[in-house]
Design a protein around this motif. Structure first.
Motif, PDB file in Angstrom:
ATOM      1  N   ILE A 271       0.836  -1.210   0.000  1.00 19.08           N
ATOM      2  CA  ILE A 271       0.000   0.000   0.000  1.00 19.08           C
ATOM      3  C   ILE A 271       0.864   1.250   0.000  1.00 19.08           C
ATOM      4  O   ILE A 271       0.605   2.202  -0.746  1.00 19.08           O
ATOM      5  N   GLN A 272       1.914   1.234   0.820  1.00 18.63           N
ATOM      6  CA  GLN A 272       2.811   2.389   0.891  1.00 18.63           C
ATOM      7  C   GLN A 272       3.542   2.599  -0.432  1.00 18.63           C
ATOM      8  O   GLN A 272       3.708   3.731  -0.899  1.00 18.63           O
ATOM      9  N   GLY A 273       3.959   1.490  -1.048  1.00 20.11           N
ATOM     10  CA  GLY A 273       4.653   1.606  -2.329  1.00 20.11           C
ATOM     11  C   GLY A 273       3.765   2.202  -3.413  1.00 20.11           C
ATOM     12  O   GLY A 273       4.221   3.026  -4.225  1.00 20.11           O
ATOM     13  N   ALA A 274       2.497   1.807  -3.435  1.00 21.14           N
ATOM     14  CA  ALA A 274       1.558   2.361  -4.417  1.00 21.14           C
ATOM     15  C   ALA A 274       1.312   3.842  -4.153  1.00 21.14           C
ATOM     16  O   ALA A 274       1.207   4.645  -5.099  1.00 21.14           O
ATOM     17  N   LYS A 275       1.239   4.203  -2.882  1.00 18.93           N
ATOM     18  CA  LYS A 275       1.019   5.602  -2.522  1.00 18.93           C
ATOM     19  C   LYS A 275       2.160   6.483  -3.015  1.00 18.93           C
ATOM     20  O   LYS A 275       1.947   7.607  -3.489  1.00 18.93           O
ATOM     21  N   GLN A 282      -6.936   1.357  -0.465  1.00 17.42           N
ATOM     22  CA  GLN A 282      -7.529   1.181   0.852  1.00 17.42           C
ATOM     23  C   GLN A 282      -7.471  -0.291   1.260  1.00 17.42           C
ATOM     24  O   GLN A 282      -7.410  -1.181   0.415  1.00 17.42           O
ATOM     25  N   ILE A 283      -7.495  -0.527   2.569  1.00 17.40           N
ATOM     26  CA  ILE A 283      -7.684  -1.889   3.059  1.00 17.40           C
ATOM     27  C   ILE A 283      -9.178  -2.159   3.021  1.00 17.40           C
ATOM     28  O   ILE A 283      -9.963  -1.501   3.707  1.00 17.40           O
ATOM     29  N   GLY A 284      -9.571  -3.115   2.196  1.00 23.76           N
ATOM     30  CA  GLY A 284     -10.989  -3.390   1.992  1.00 23.76           C
ATOM     31  C   GLY A 284     -11.649  -4.128   3.139  1.00 23.76           C
ATOM     32  O   GLY A 284     -12.870  -4.250   3.190  1.00 23.76           O
ATOM     33  N   GLY A 285     -10.849  -4.621   4.075  1.00 22.68           N
ATOM     34  CA  GLY A 285     -11.384  -5.345   5.226  1.00 22.68           C
ATOM     35  C   GLY A 285     -10.510  -6.530   5.576  1.00 22.68           C
ATOM     36  O   GLY A 285      -9.508  -6.821   4.904  1.00 22.68           O
ATOM     37  N   GLU A 286     -10.862  -7.206   6.646  1.00 24.35           N
ATOM     38  CA  GLU A 286     -10.124  -8.385   7.101  1.00 24.35           C
ATOM     39  C   GLU A 286     -10.845  -9.648   6.659  1.00 24.35           C
ATOM     40  O   GLU A 286     -12.047  -9.808   6.883  1.00 24.35           O
ATOM     41  N   LEU A 287     -10.096 -10.556   6.047  1.00 29.03           N
ATOM     42  CA  LEU A 287     -10.636 -11.834   5.610  1.00 29.03           C
ATOM     43  C   LEU A 287     -10.104 -12.944   6.508  1.00 29.03           C
ATOM     44  O   LEU A 287      -9.017 -12.839   7.082  1.00 29.03           O
ATOM     45  N   PHE A 288     -10.871 -14.004   6.595  1.00 30.39           N
ATOM     46  CA  PHE A 288     -10.423 -15.196   7.311  1.00 30.39           C
ATOM     47  C   PHE A 288      -9.898 -16.171   6.273  1.00 30.39           C
ATOM     48  O   PHE A 288     -10.619 -16.573   5.368  1.00 30.39           O
TER      49      PHE A 288
END
Length: 318
Positions: A271-275, A282-288
């Motif tokens: 994410i930081q690299g893309a920024k 964005q973080i779309g959410g937490e998956l299991f």
């Protein structure tokens, strides 16, 4: 490391002995190790991952006492059995595990247990031709079979058949319980297919920390990208981060996902690299992925876990 060869069958002599134990109750009222019909004694079942625990509880119901080794947030790829786990395995009358090297650090233990008692890989009923494989994988097959609900239906059948063989007095109950659970899984498979289909093809890309969702992508027609390989034991480097970052920037992907059993730092680097390249993600959410949610929550069941993942992905990408 050789594939674990233990199966849900054992030597004929041992099977006969077990059956005899099931039918024998001493005069003083103490049950044999394997319960006979009407004794009220539960079969002791030990499972590795939560998803298998869920199958065993649904299929075995009141005839089994299920003990799971790995709880919410636990990574099975890196899991090491404790002394307490060894006692749970020793005490079990039957053990269910995933196989396909998911429980990589427990292979030798499971091999040893397989010589002493039924030790069943729930993946055994799945046609190997339908499994994901390739030179880029750390193991012969991708072990994350629960992300194709059809595969998990086969796993349910394996548990049903193994319990029925061990405890034939309750075979009819196991069959009925499994049938009811399989109906729920059919509905879940249909739900996942319909909901993922609502995401526009141009944004139907699932990016996570490690490549756990390959079966999910194949089954429900969504492109999947993972920073790490199919095992979290595999290393990732700056090249992997930059390649995934460039893919996200090029495709203008707006959301990536973190996993409950994998540290966030790996995906945060992407994410930081893309920024830094002017693309906000964005973080779309937490998956299991490799572990379910906490016990007592909807996500603490297999059906609830998959529905949560589907809903989270659709909300973020639709």
């Amino acid at each position: 490391m050789n594939e674990v060869k233990t199966r849900g069958v054992w030597k004929k002599g041992a099977a006969v002995a077990l059956l005899g134990m099931m039918l024998t109750v001493s005069a003083c009222g103490k049950d044999a190790n394997i319960p006979a019909s009407g004794t009220g004694k539960e079969i002791k079942v030990t499972t590795t991952i939560g998803m298998i625990t869920d199958i065993a509880q649904n299929v075995g119901s009141t005839h089994v006492k299920v003990t799971g080794l790995m709880n919410a947030g636990v990574d099975p790829h890196l899991y090491k059995a404790s002394q307490g786990d060894m006692k749970k395995l020793d005490d079990a009358q039957i053990i269910f595990y995933n196989g396909l090297h998911l429980e990589g650090k427990m292979v030798e233990i499971l091999e040893k247990m397989g010589k002493e008692k039924p030790t069943v890989a729930v993946s055994d009923k799945i046609d190997r031709k339908t499994l994901r494989s390739g030179a880029e994988m750390a193991t012969e097959y991708d072990p994350h079979i629960w992300f194709n609900v059809k595969h998990w239906m086969k796993a349910t059948e394996q548990v049903r058949d193994s319990l029925s063989e061990l405890d034939p007095a309750h075979k009819e109950d196991y069959s009925k319980n499994a049938a009811a659970y399989l109906v729920k899984l059919e509905e879940l498979d249909r739900y996942a297919r319909e909901q993922i289909g609502l995401i526009p093809e141009s944004t139907r890309v699932l990016v996570t920390a490690h490549d756990a969702f390959g079966y999910f992508g194949d089954a429900y027609h969504i492109q999947v990208k993972g920073l790490q390989g199919i095992s979290t034991a595999s290393e990732y480097g700056s090249k992997d981060v930059s390649q995934l970052r460039d893919f996200l920037v090029e495709k203008k992907i707006k959301a990536v996902f973190v996993e409950s059993s994998v540290p966030k730092k790996s995906i945060e680097a992407v994410i930081q690299g893309a920024k830094e390249k002017g693309h906000e993600i964005q973080i779309g959410g937490e998956l299991f992925s490799d572990a379910m949610g906490a016990a007592g929550t909807p996500e603490g069941t297999y059906v609830g876990m998959v529905r949560h993942n589907v809903d989270t992905i659709v909300k973020a990408l639709k």
